[in-house]
Design an enzyme around this catalytic site. Structure first.
Site, PDB file in Angstrom:
ATOM      1  N   HIS A 291      19.169   2.477  43.179  1.00  0.00           N
ATOM      2  CA  HIS A 291      18.197   3.559  43.093  1.00  0.00           C
ATOM      3  C   HIS A 291      17.275   3.430  44.305  1.00  0.00           C
ATOM      4  O   HIS A 291      17.158   2.347  44.885  1.00  0.00           O
ATOM      5  CB  HIS A 291      17.401   3.402  41.786  1.00  0.00           C
ATOM      6  CG  HIS A 291      16.563   4.584  41.437  1.00  0.00           C
ATOM      7  ND1 HIS A 291      15.316   4.789  41.973  1.00  0.00           N
ATOM      8  CD2 HIS A 291      16.789   5.625  40.604  1.00  0.00           C
ATOM      9  CE1 HIS A 291      14.801   5.904  41.483  1.00  0.00           C
ATOM     10  NE2 HIS A 291      15.675   6.429  40.653  1.00  0.00           N
ATOM     11  N   TYR A 292      16.617   4.500  44.679  1.00  0.00           N
ATOM     12  CA  TYR A 292      15.730   4.420  45.842  1.00  0.00           C
ATOM     13  C   TYR A 292      14.475   3.598  45.563  1.00  0.00           C
ATOM     14  O   TYR A 292      13.780   3.174  46.479  1.00  0.00           O
ATOM     15  CB  TYR A 292      15.355   5.813  46.366  1.00  0.00           C
ATOM     16  CG  TYR A 292      14.539   6.648  45.406  1.00  0.00           C
ATOM     17  CD1 TYR A 292      13.151   6.542  45.362  1.00  0.00           C
ATOM     18  CD2 TYR A 292      15.165   7.549  44.540  1.00  0.00           C
ATOM     19  CE1 TYR A 292      12.402   7.305  44.484  1.00  0.00           C
ATOM     20  CE2 TYR A 292      14.425   8.320  43.661  1.00  0.00           C
ATOM     21  CZ  TYR A 292      13.046   8.192  43.636  1.00  0.00           C
ATOM     22  OH  TYR A 292      12.313   8.945  42.760  1.00  0.00           O
TER      23      TYR A 292
END
EC number: 3.1.15.-
Length: 181
Positions: free
Chosen positions: A128-129
């Site tokens: 995920h970012y």
């Protein structure tokens, strides 16, 4: 074991230095935990081969640290490239966490992410970012709760797997003593 989107992936890398434009990855490890920080699976510890010219160009701190740990000799003996290591890690992680769900977890992990972006871009995209960076809590404790900050004895072995477990333990410590949840 079925993949679970709430699991956390902890990663640590050892590099020849701090600048991803000049330095390279020499060791990488991952550990998967449940959201409560219980370990689900320990991934492989991968030593990545790098040329002698790169190892010889390391600064004194890196030569000393990675020399004492035996990592330099392991790097010289390794036949594993960065692309192979990346693929092995992706295959392992796919068994435990769906792609794009886990934040990258660890200590000062923006540095690891910079090296992943440069040399293991598919692994970087797996995460995920968002980041779960234990060093954020450490910096807050240092400023807001100095006694709590001083209460965690960090070993800083600079070995990827040991550093991951230390980061997990450090987050458990801050969860109990700083966040109190």
């Amino acid at each position: 074991m079925a993949a679970n989107e709430n699991r956390l992936v902890w990663l640590d890398m050892e590099m020849t230095g701090l600048d991803p434009e000049k330095e390279r990855i020499i060791e990488v490890a991952v550990v998967v935990t449940e959201a409560d920080l219980t370990v689900v699976a320990e991934g492989p510890v991968l030593v990545v081969h790098q040329p002698d010219s790169l190892l010889d160009a390391m600064d004194n701190w890196n030569k000393s640290t990675h020399g004492k740990s035996g990592l330099i000799e392991k790097v010289k003996a390794s036949t594993l490239g960065e692309a192979q290591a990346e693929q092995i890690l992706l295959e392992f992680l796919a068994e435990h966490v769906p792609a794009g769900k886990s934040p990258l977890c660890g200590n000062t992990i923006s540095q690891d992410r910079r090296f992943m972006y440069a040399y293991m871009p598919n692994l970087e995209r797996f995460f995920h970012y968002r980041n779960l960076d234990v060093s954020t809590l450490k910096e807050l404790a240092r400023r807001w709760a100095p006694a709590v900050y001083k209460g965690f004895d960090k070993k800083s072995r600079h070995e990827a797997l040991a550093d991951i477990y230390e980061s997990i333990d450090e987050l458990k410590y801050y969860r109990e003593h700083l966040l109190k949840v």
